[in-house]
Design a protein around this motif. Sequence first.
Motif, PDB file in Angstrom:
ATOM      1  N   VAL A  16       0.860  -1.180   0.000  1.00  0.00           N
ATOM      2  CA  VAL A  16       0.000   0.000   0.000  1.00  0.00           C
ATOM      3  C   VAL A  16       0.900   1.235   0.000  1.00  0.00           C
ATOM      4  N   ASN A  17       0.643   2.162  -0.921  1.00  0.00           N
ATOM      5  CA  ASN A  17       1.351   3.436  -0.939  1.00  0.00           C
ATOM      6  C   ASN A  17       0.359   4.520  -0.543  1.00  0.00           C
ATOM      7  N   VAL A  18       0.619   5.185   0.582  1.00  0.00           N
ATOM      8  CA  VAL A  18      -0.349   6.152   1.104  1.00  0.00           C
ATOM      9  C   VAL A  18       0.066   7.580   0.749  1.00  0.00           C
ATOM     10  N   GLU A  19      -0.859   8.306   0.130  1.00  0.00           N
ATOM     11  CA  GLU A  19      -0.657   9.731  -0.139  1.00  0.00           C
ATOM     12  C   GLU A  19      -1.923  10.440   0.341  1.00  0.00           C
ATOM     13  N   GLY A  20      -1.833  11.036   1.517  1.00  0.00           N
ATOM     14  CA  GLY A  20      -3.024  11.655   2.117  1.00  0.00           C
ATOM     15  C   GLY A  20      -4.056  10.584   2.426  1.00  0.00           C
ATOM     16  N   SER A  21      -5.273  10.739   1.880  1.00  0.00           N
ATOM     17  CA  SER A  21      -6.319   9.741   2.144  1.00  0.00           C
ATOM     18  C   SER A  21      -6.421   8.714   1.012  1.00  0.00           C
ATOM     19  N   ARG A 102      -6.267   2.458  -7.082  1.00  0.00           N
ATOM     20  CA  ARG A 102      -6.139   3.588  -6.154  1.00  0.00           C
ATOM     21  C   ARG A 102      -7.469   3.723  -5.423  1.00  0.00           C
ATOM     22  N   VAL A 103      -7.354   3.867  -4.100  1.00  0.00           N
ATOM     23  CA  VAL A 103      -8.548   3.807  -3.260  1.00  0.00           C
ATOM     24  C   VAL A 103      -8.626   5.038  -2.358  1.00  0.00           C
ATOM     25  N   GLU A 104      -9.807   5.633  -2.247  1.00  0.00           N
ATOM     26  CA  GLU A 104     -10.074   6.664  -1.238  1.00  0.00           C
ATOM     27  C   GLU A 104     -10.402   5.917   0.052  1.00  0.00           C
ATOM     28  N   MET A 105      -9.486   6.012   1.018  1.00  0.00           N
ATOM     29  CA  MET A 105      -9.660   5.217   2.238  1.00  0.00           C
ATOM     30  C   MET A 105     -10.812   5.746   3.082  1.00  0.00           C
ATOM     31  N   SER A 106     -11.569   4.832   3.682  1.00  0.00           N
ATOM     32  CA  SER A 106     -12.684   5.266   4.538  1.00  0.00           C
ATOM     33  C   SER A 106     -12.284   5.275   6.010  1.00  0.00           C
ATOM     34  N   ASP A 107     -11.183   4.628   6.359  1.00  0.00           N
ATOM     35  CA  ASP A 107     -10.776   4.595   7.758  1.00  0.00           C
ATOM     36  C   ASP A 107      -9.249   4.509   7.863  1.00  0.00           C
ATOM     37  N   ALA A 108      -8.632   5.618   8.250  1.00  0.00           N
ATOM     38  CA  ALA A 108      -7.170   5.670   8.324  1.00  0.00           C
ATOM     39  C   ALA A 108      -6.631   4.658   9.351  1.00  0.00           C
ATOM     40  N   ASN A 109      -7.471   4.224  10.287  1.00  0.00           N
ATOM     41  CA  ASN A 109      -7.036   3.242  11.285  1.00  0.00           C
ATOM     42  C   ASN A 109      -6.639   1.900  10.665  1.00  0.00           C
ATOM     43  N   ASP A 110      -7.182   1.635   9.462  1.00  0.00           N
ATOM     44  CA  ASP A 110      -6.842   0.384   8.772  1.00  0.00           C
ATOM     45  C   ASP A 110      -5.324   0.244   8.598  1.00  0.00           C
ATOM     46  N   LEU A 111      -4.657   1.395   8.468  1.00  0.00           N
ATOM     47  CA  LEU A 111      -3.213   1.371   8.188  1.00  0.00           C
ATOM     48  C   LEU A 111      -2.411   0.810   9.364  1.00  0.00           C
ATOM     49  N   LYS A 112      -3.016   0.902  10.565  1.00  0.00           N
ATOM     50  CA  LYS A 112      -2.289   0.434  11.758  1.00  0.00           C
ATOM     51  C   LYS A 112      -1.978  -1.056  11.697  1.00  0.00           C
ATOM     52  N   ASP A 113      -2.813  -1.802  10.981  1.00  0.00           N
ATOM     53  CA  ASP A 113      -2.605  -3.258  10.917  1.00  0.00           C
ATOM     54  C   ASP A 113      -1.541  -3.643   9.888  1.00  0.00           C
ATOM     55  N   LEU A 114      -1.060  -2.676   9.120  1.00  0.00           N
ATOM     56  CA  LEU A 114      -0.090  -3.010   8.067  1.00  0.00           C
ATOM     57  C   LEU A 114       1.338  -2.964   8.619  1.00  0.00           C
ATOM     58  N   MET A 115       2.230  -3.652   7.909  1.00  0.00           N
ATOM     59  CA  MET A 115       3.622  -3.764   8.352  1.00  0.00           C
ATOM     60  C   MET A 115       4.506  -2.749   7.641  1.00  0.00           C
TER      61      MET A 115
END
Lengths: 146, 377
Positions: A16-21, A102-115
């Motif tokens: 996952v590459n995160v740029e803002g949301s 490319r996805v508009e994330m609905s919950d930034a907390n999801d990222l916490k589970d990633l490595m």
Amino acid sequence: MEFPEWLKYSKEHEWVNVEGSVATVGITEYAQQELGDVVYVELPEAGEKIVKDDPFGAVESVKAVSDIYAPISGTVLEVNDALPESPETINEDPYGDGWMIRVEMSDANDLKDLMTAEEYAEYVEKEKEAEEEEEDEEEEEGEEEE
Amino acid sequence: MEAATRSLTAKLKKTPLCAAHRRLGAKMVEFAGWEMPVQYRGVIHEHLAVRSRAGLFDVSHMGEVEIRGSEALDLCQWLTANDVSRIKQGQAQYNLLLNEEGGIVDDIVVYRLGEDRFLLCVNAANTEKDFQWIREKAAGKASVEDRSLHYVQLALQGPVAEKILQPLTVVPLQQVEPFHFALGNVAGNSCLVARTGYTGEDGFELYCDPADGERLWSRLLEAGADAGLEPSGLGARDTLRLERALPLYGHELNDGTTPLEAGLEWVVKFSKGVFLGRESLLRQKERGIKRKLVGLEMTEPGIPRSHYPILKQGVAIGEVTSGTKSPTLGRAIAMGYVQTGEAAVGNTVAVEIRGRQAAARIVPLPFYRRGRTTNSV
């Protein structure tokens, strides 16, 4: 094997590459190697919602089908339209032209589970070691049998 | 993504070449209770190597059952559909073990080693079943022995197979015609050299002592290196046989499928006299078959896979048995069973792929026949 530092990784071997949301998603170098030649990709359409840990598409080698699981929840903004025509791009450039959605994330907390890259590299090593240990055990057993 | 390799359990059988495969970087998987190489450099790469040059496969998982004795021929005739009396010593024959209902117990190759000696090459997944079946039916009238652990079997397949093999043996390979075999040395190893295979290409299958297996494997790879010989795995073996429409037991064939349904009537020699399953097959022939094995080519995106439903106007008419994206043709292809009334070539049907219907057309089998680009037969 290469795991770029700026990406985040899932246990199902997506990056996952995160740029803002907005998150860009693809499969990792390790995943493409394990799959072998990718010959077909099935992806959602723009506007569709994807749900974390649910399959959002599939990649197929000549031999088998593998689901791709959503590492985060959200709405698909854009799909890599070049992939259906040239799915081998996923083998050749998994972190670049092999991106999937490319996805508009609905919950930034999801990222916490990633490595992180470092954590994921360790995770992959463990998976490989587990496989090799089994192989070694088998070899020893095989020798005993003979 | 799911972990792509199924982890290997500890109970798998290994061929004597297992370590050699690992050294070549093979990806090992479970197949029919064996730990086997599914690919080395890649399925497509190996597939195309076999079509254009040559590939070397370890197929030691295949089983071998030997039948011996004065009643060996009679037993073979009783247990199989083809006419074994038509082959002489030094010849091989594709054949089917049938049950009373005409269902296929296994598809096999019979090698006539002598007047009263036959070697049956059987599918790995069926070795134990076949051996018990044959022994039970033999009822002591012929000697039946499971010889599977006494052979390493290598398949050297592809248009340059003969060129690679000839310098290693005094066996005059040009004289070994398709479905014939000779006994002789290959690179100093005593072998049964058969012109048979499962890829749709010219080639040989070599049976040797397990102790010589690794040496034979290495010598063949060395000898073929300049000609572009590639170690090849079960992945390519599967896509190669599918393009040539060669059935795979457990997919196109099983105990409940008859040769008439599977397009294998050419194997069944009703005129040879009595054999197991004959009456049932004659009845089925008279009444007509309800379903038939057909070839499918996708006309919309998607790859058909085993067990995917085949539909006509939304109604299920059959099921896919094997499917892939053909490396030679670049198109998604499959074999499957459909109701006889829907089996005509040209019929447009759909395959259900993960809940979505994708259009396909029924096409003649095989998808690929060697030499078609050069117009030779």
